[in-house]
Motif scaffolding. Sequence first.
Motif, PDB file in Angstrom:
ATOM      1  N   ASN A 167     -35.519  30.240 -20.524  1.00  0.00           N
ATOM      2  CA  ASN A 167     -34.745  31.483 -20.420  1.00  0.00           C
ATOM      3  C   ASN A 167     -35.264  32.343 -19.268  1.00  0.00           C
ATOM      4  N   ALA A 168     -36.597  32.398 -19.133  1.00  0.00           N
ATOM      5  CA  ALA A 168     -37.188  33.201 -18.066  1.00  0.00           C
ATOM      6  C   ALA A 168     -36.835  32.645 -16.692  1.00  0.00           C
ATOM      7  N   LEU A 169     -36.935  31.320 -16.528  1.00  0.00           N
ATOM      8  CA  LEU A 169     -36.675  30.716 -15.221  1.00  0.00           C
ATOM      9  C   LEU A 169     -35.208  30.864 -14.815  1.00  0.00           C
ATOM     10  N   TRP A 170     -34.304  30.722 -15.773  1.00  0.00           N
ATOM     11  CA  TRP A 170     -32.876  30.832 -15.418  1.00  0.00           C
ATOM     12  C   TRP A 170     -32.491  32.281 -15.203  1.00  0.00           C
ATOM     13  N   THR A 171     -33.165  33.213 -15.855  1.00  0.00           N
ATOM     14  CA  THR A 171     -32.940  34.626 -15.550  1.00  0.00           C
ATOM     15  C   THR A 171     -33.448  34.955 -14.157  1.00  0.00           C
ATOM     16  N   LEU A 172     -34.596  34.373 -13.791  1.00  0.00           N
ATOM     17  CA  LEU A 172     -35.201  34.617 -12.485  1.00  0.00           C
ATOM     18  C   LEU A 172     -34.429  33.938 -11.369  1.00  0.00           C
ATOM     19  N   PHE A 206     -42.586  40.388 -12.156  1.00  0.00           N
ATOM     20  CA  PHE A 206     -41.430  40.015 -12.963  1.00  0.00           C
ATOM     21  C   PHE A 206     -41.902  39.474 -14.298  1.00  0.00           C
ATOM     22  N   GLU A 207     -41.243  39.871 -15.385  1.00  0.00           N
ATOM     23  CA  GLU A 207     -41.627  39.398 -16.701  1.00  0.00           C
ATOM     24  C   GLU A 207     -40.400  39.159 -17.564  1.00  0.00           C
ATOM     25  N   SER A 208     -40.591  38.307 -18.542  1.00  0.00           N
ATOM     26  CA  SER A 208     -39.544  37.999 -19.509  1.00  0.00           C
ATOM     27  C   SER A 208     -40.193  37.924 -20.878  1.00  0.00           C
ATOM     28  N   ALA A 209     -39.485  38.436 -21.890  1.00  0.00           N
ATOM     29  CA  ALA A 209     -40.017  38.452 -23.250  1.00  0.00           C
ATOM     30  C   ALA A 209     -38.961  37.893 -24.195  1.00  0.00           C
ATOM     31  N   HIS A 210     -39.388  36.988 -25.065  1.00  0.00           N
ATOM     32  CA  HIS A 210     -38.482  36.352 -26.021  1.00  0.00           C
ATOM     33  C   HIS A 210     -39.090  36.450 -27.410  1.00  0.00           C
ATOM     34  N   VAL A 211     -38.347  37.019 -28.360  1.00  0.00           N
ATOM     35  CA  VAL A 211     -38.844  37.196 -29.724  1.00  0.00           C
ATOM     36  C   VAL A 211     -38.948  35.838 -30.403  1.00  0.00           C
ATOM     37  N   VAL A 212     -40.129  35.544 -30.939  1.00  0.00           N
ATOM     38  CA  VAL A 212     -40.428  34.263 -31.579  1.00  0.00           C
ATOM     39  C   VAL A 212     -40.758  34.519 -33.044  1.00  0.00           C
ATOM     40  N   LEU A 213     -40.075  33.812 -33.942  1.00  0.00           N
ATOM     41  CA  LEU A 213     -40.297  34.024 -35.369  1.00  0.00           C
ATOM     42  C   LEU A 213     -41.428  33.172 -35.911  1.00  0.00           C
ATOM     43  N   GLY A 214     -41.665  32.022 -35.322  1.00  0.00           N
ATOM     44  CA  GLY A 214     -42.730  31.150 -35.805  1.00  0.00           C
ATOM     45  C   GLY A 214     -44.020  31.366 -35.053  1.00  0.00           C
ATOM     46  N   PHE A 226     -43.600  35.797 -20.359  1.00  0.00           N
ATOM     47  CA  PHE A 226     -43.709  35.095 -19.070  1.00  0.00           C
ATOM     48  C   PHE A 226     -43.835  36.142 -17.972  1.00  0.00           C
ATOM     49  N   ARG A 227     -44.668  35.851 -16.973  1.00  0.00           N
ATOM     50  CA  ARG A 227     -44.879  36.831 -15.908  1.00  0.00           C
ATOM     51  C   ARG A 227     -45.230  36.139 -14.599  1.00  0.00           C
ATOM     52  N   THR A 230     -33.467  21.488 -19.743  1.00  0.00           N
ATOM     53  CA  THR A 230     -33.912  20.343 -20.513  1.00  0.00           C
ATOM     54  C   THR A 230     -34.018  20.735 -21.980  1.00  0.00           C
ATOM     55  N   SER A 231     -34.398  19.818 -22.810  1.00  0.00           N
ATOM     56  CA  SER A 231     -34.440  20.054 -24.257  1.00  0.00           C
ATOM     57  C   SER A 231     -35.453  21.138 -24.587  1.00  0.00           C
ATOM     58  N   ASP A 232     -35.017  22.093 -25.387  1.00  0.00           N
ATOM     59  CA  ASP A 232     -35.927  23.114 -25.892  1.00  0.00           C
ATOM     60  C   ASP A 232     -35.948  23.084 -27.417  1.00  0.00           C
ATOM     61  N   PHE A 233     -35.853  21.872 -27.956  1.00  0.00           N
ATOM     62  CA  PHE A 233     -35.838  21.694 -29.409  1.00  0.00           C
ATOM     63  C   PHE A 233     -36.548  20.392 -29.755  1.00  0.00           C
ATOM     64  N   GLU A 234     -36.831  20.226 -31.034  1.00  0.00           N
ATOM     65  CA  GLU A 234     -37.360  18.976 -31.557  1.00  0.00           C
ATOM     66  C   GLU A 234     -36.313  18.336 -32.450  1.00  0.00           C
ATOM     67  N   GLU A 235     -36.293  17.017 -32.497  1.00  0.00           N
ATOM     68  CA  GLU A 235     -35.314  16.300 -33.317  1.00  0.00           C
ATOM     69  C   GLU A 235     -36.004  15.579 -34.462  1.00  0.00           C
TER      70      GLU A 235
END
Length: 492
Positions: A177-182, A156-164, A149-150, A301-306
């Motif tokens: 995560n980026a928005l709440w860090t910012l 400003f940038e944010s990086a999150h390791v994604v396994l999928g 994210f940038r 908000t939700s950051d998952f699937e059910e």
Amino acid sequence: MRLFMQFRKTDGAAVAAAKAGFSPATAYRLEHDPRLPSQKKTPRARRRPDPLESVWDNEVIPMLKAAPGLRPIGVLEELRRRHPELGAGVRRTLERRIRNWRAIHGPEQEVIFRQEHPPGRMGLSDFCDMRDLEVSIAGVPLEHRIYHFRLPFSGFESAHVVLGGESFVALAEGLQNALWTLGGAPQQHRSDSLSAAFRNLDADAKEDMTRRYEALCAHYGMTPTRNNKGVSHENGSIESAHGHIKAALEDELLLRGSRDFDDLGAWRKFVDELVGRRNARNAARVDLERAELKDLPPRKTSDFEEERVSVTSSSAFTLRKVFYTVPSRLIGHKLLVRLYDDRLEVFQGSTHLFDLPRGRPGPGGKHGHVVDYRHVIHSLRRKPMALLNLVYREQLFPRHAYARAFDALLAETGEKAACKTMVGLLALAHERACEAELAVAIEEELDSCRLPNLSTLIERFAPKIGTAPNVIVALPELAVYDALASLEGAAA
């Protein structure tokens, strides 16, 4: 010459020449011919015959007009096929001449319009493949991406390791995560349409994902935008940043001296520290842009699937082509599963039971397996021969030493004895909570060309029973109590 012409306005030729620093003869020559020496040179004539003279107009130009995208090397190969006498040494001449011809007669090219980015207006998201870095976790190569994210104004940038892959879940988790860090949200959020996430989805699934993405942006008051599919330069403010962050990570890994990390958390911390230092360099511009951002909502908000799954008689459920084992007491129950990028949260009703690492299907759509031997070892002890042809046998072994031991036991003792011993070893690891220590002991035995002996290992890892100390209690004489009672009466 400029000085001479300036002085010549008021002085004679000889005086002006003296002031300019050259002879009167040169002055008279300039009077008759004011051209510079470089302008008097005749063009250099060709010193050798043109090797393309016979083919340029008749063959090369028609090829360039018929196929505007044809590369010079392709033109050369075709010319050499038609004219074997042409040597490879004409390549540079051909490339230069084609480049000059295209500059005059070639088609119009796409123009990139540089944009201004006011503070707080736009945030950009994209995924970057990180397999080139060759990072490993505990010796196992890690195939992963980074959600990036940038903010184009402040950097400003944010990086999150994604396994999928490029999934909505990964986007939602990384973006939040980026928005709440910012500490705020921009007016617009731009992505590349999540091309990988939309691939192979039917119309209903694509519509559902689109609605979820729009709802995510609406929760933060952002307007969702997308660049045109396949036009990467429209997202150039983050596409170019991919190369910068990969180069920075490569430098840091070289300085570290190792690309292997103990666990995924250590690699994520390594990435976060690098990104934090890069943001610190832009702190002034980030603070300036932060003042223009929208306020965050009260919560994420939700950051998952059910998904709802049923636990089968195999003490497992299958979700997204991955087989997950669970404790056998859940057989026959329906569970609620929340899918994150790297884990599954399992609920019975509203009660959180446990987390499972998220698995991925194998190559070619082959089913994956996430197996915990602790979930099935109690049943496997009653039916040890089930281990022989178990579908997920390789995934059942918690460490390589156990798989190696089973192969050695099969080769030396036969199927029945090997299965019984192996199940006993797994049960010992579970009951004595000595999985790592037992694996080391098994490795030592195998390295010494000996098979692991179950009885010896059980005795070795048996709980140590401490001996009770011999306590001698000395009872006082009864007369002592009488003396104490008399002293108390006297005091009263």
